[in-house]
Design an enzyme around this catalytic site. Structure first.
Site: not given
Length: 207
Positions: A30-32, A83, A109-111, A125, A127
């Site tokens: 959770g650094s972001n 999912r 997780r892929i949404v 998001n 990356h």
């Protein structure tokens, strides 16, 4: 001043004064999340983090959320048969907290289309590469092993195809001759913490 100019100025003033309600999804440290919460605390970002959703019971993001007084809810993906079912549970929580903008902060997780449709063009998001290069979960390692001289990080809108949504902001990070993989990871993360709050601020101003 003409009517269109007045309306434009009024919209800009409204955007600058309003507070965007964020919902953060995270799987790890959770650094972001901390970078975004700090930017809010410092007055650099007109937003409120209403809820953090995390899927790993031992994820340190829970502690970071607690430190900022942000509600953190465990939604363990192992408890769902698909999912789609997981995403429906996430949507229910985000709606309960009146979230305007969904922030992926290391959500591993892929949404599904269900989540994307619930928040169209409202899921961001980050990356750790200069997209469209080096998509996927091993982006830093791939760039390092490939021998690129410059890599970086990208904030983009989430799309169904992994790491392929519209690019909102990027930061370049040089790969130094004596870099280890860990060195490079740390320097990319520093840039992530800078550009993610900035990208959120710029995004909300554009709406």
């Amino acid at each position: 001043m003409s009517s269109p100019e007045i309306l434009s100025e009024a919209k800009e003033l409204s955007n600058s004064n309003s507070v965007t309600v964020l919902g953060v999804l995270a799987s790890g440290s959770g650094s972001n999340l901390e970078a975004i919460a700090t930017a809010i605390s410092n007055g650099e970002l007109q937003a409120k983090i209403a809820v953090v959703i995390y899927n790993e019971p031992d994820a340190f993001v829970k502690q970071r959320a607690d430190n900022f007084g942000i509600p953190a809810i465990l939604v363990n993906h192992r408890d769902y048969k698909s999912r789609q079912a997981l995403d429906r549970a996430i949507i229910d929580i985000l709606k309960q907290y009146n979230v305007d903008l969904v922030i992926m902060a290391g959500w591993m997780r892929i949404v599904t289309q269900i989540l994307i449709d619930a928040f169209p063009d409202r899921i961001l998001n980050i990356h750790p590469s200069l997209l469209p290069s080096f998509k996927g979960i091993h982006a830093i390692e791939q760039a390092f092993n490939y021998g690129v001289k410059i890599t970086g990080c990208t904030v983009h809108l989430l799309s169904l195809e992994v790491d392929s949504g519209k690019i909102l902001k990027q930061a370049a990070v040089p790969v130094l001759p004596d870099d280890t993989l860990e060195d490079l990871q740390k320097r990319i993360q520093v840039q992530e913490h800078i550009i993610y709050p900035q990208a959120i601020a710029e995004y909300r101003q554009s709406r």
